[in-house]
Write an enzyme that holds these catalytic residues in place. Structure first.
Site, PDB file in Angstrom:
ATOM      1  N   HIS A 228      -4.157  -4.771  -3.556  1.00 55.16           N
ATOM      2  CA  HIS A 228      -5.162  -4.718  -2.500  1.00 55.16           C
ATOM      3  C   HIS A 228      -4.491  -4.884  -1.144  1.00 55.16           C
ATOM      4  O   HIS A 228      -3.385  -5.410  -1.037  1.00 55.16           O
ATOM      5  CB  HIS A 228      -6.255  -5.777  -2.690  1.00 55.16           C
ATOM      6  CG  HIS A 228      -5.738  -7.177  -2.676  1.00 55.16           C
ATOM      7  ND1 HIS A 228      -5.082  -7.750  -3.738  1.00 55.16           N
ATOM      8  CD2 HIS A 228      -5.804  -8.127  -1.720  1.00 55.16           C
ATOM      9  CE1 HIS A 228      -4.754  -8.995  -3.440  1.00 55.16           C
ATOM     10  NE2 HIS A 228      -5.181  -9.248  -2.209  1.00 55.16           N
TER      11      HIS A 228
ATOM     12  N   HIS B 277      -5.274  -6.201   2.875  1.00 50.77           N
ATOM     13  CA  HIS B 277      -6.163  -6.949   3.766  1.00 50.77           C
ATOM     14  C   HIS B 277      -6.191  -6.276   5.136  1.00 50.77           C
ATOM     15  O   HIS B 277      -5.140  -6.007   5.722  1.00 50.77           O
ATOM     16  CB  HIS B 277      -5.641  -8.377   3.987  1.00 50.77           C
ATOM     17  CG  HIS B 277      -5.660  -9.239   2.786  1.00 50.77           C
ATOM     18  ND1 HIS B 277      -6.652 -10.156   2.550  1.00 50.77           N
ATOM     19  CD2 HIS B 277      -4.799  -9.335   1.747  1.00 50.77           C
ATOM     20  CE1 HIS B 277      -6.403 -10.797   1.423  1.00 50.77           C
ATOM     21  NE2 HIS B 277      -5.278 -10.304   0.914  1.00 50.77           N
TER      22      HIS B 277
ATOM     23  N   GLN C  30       1.062 -13.619  -2.970  1.00 50.02           N
ATOM     24  CA  GLN C  30       0.064 -12.887  -3.757  1.00 50.02           C
ATOM     25  C   GLN C  30      -0.549 -13.856  -4.757  1.00 50.02           C
ATOM     26  O   GLN C  30       0.162 -14.499  -5.524  1.00 50.02           O
ATOM     27  CB  GLN C  30       0.703 -11.704  -4.499  1.00 50.02           C
ATOM     28  CG  GLN C  30      -0.310 -10.875  -5.269  1.00 50.02           C
ATOM     29  CD  GLN C  30       0.323  -9.711  -6.023  1.00 50.02           C
ATOM     30  OE1 GLN C  30       1.530  -9.612  -6.158  1.00 50.02           O
ATOM     31  NE2 GLN C  30      -0.531  -8.832  -6.518  1.00 50.02           N
TER      32      GLN C  30
END
Length: 133
Positions: free
Chosen positions: A88, A90, A82
């Site tokens: 978030h 992907h 990270q």
């Protein structure tokens, strides 16, 4: 947000966009609009909402770029690669010759004792989840 980012979706809880350096064409990030550093900071209601958004957006990616496969990657902590400390996910469309390669090691060398120890510790934590539900 970086002005060069190509946003594809936004609602009250999430925003989805192409990263400025995509791994493949169609690579999309799905991020919480609320600042949450990692998965351990999510509450279950927002996590469920983001999960549904990821499924819908994965379908949109599939229809748009017609990949052979898709990786869904979500990293937490430096050891897990990270680099942006805002939650978030992907969505990475994949093709056989896309240049990314394998994401898992070909083999590991954990002993049965190590695996049993990790298994028992995780089982204990899962039993606690059930007793607190």
């Amino acid at each position: 947000m970086d002005p060069d980012v190509r946003e594809v979706y936004r609602d009250e809880h999430v925003v989805a966009f192409f990263p400025t350096e995509p791994a493949t064409l169609g690579h999309t990030l799905v991020a919480s609009r609320e600042h949450i550093p990692d998965i351990w900071g999510l509450d279950e209601d927002l996590a469920a909402y983001i999960g549904r958004a990821v499924v819908r957006l994965a379908g949109a990616v599939q229809r748009a770029v017609q990949p052979e496969g898709l990786n869904i990657i979500q990293s937490n902590g430096t050891a897990a690669t990270q680099t942006v400390f805002h939650f978030h996910v992907h969505l990475v469309p994949r093709w056989t010759e896309d240049g990314i390669g394998r994401i898992w090691p070909p083999e590991t060398h954990f002993t049965d004792a190590q695996k049993d120890d990790a298994w028992e510790r995780l089982r204990e934590q899962c039993r606690r989840l059930v007793s607190h539900a």
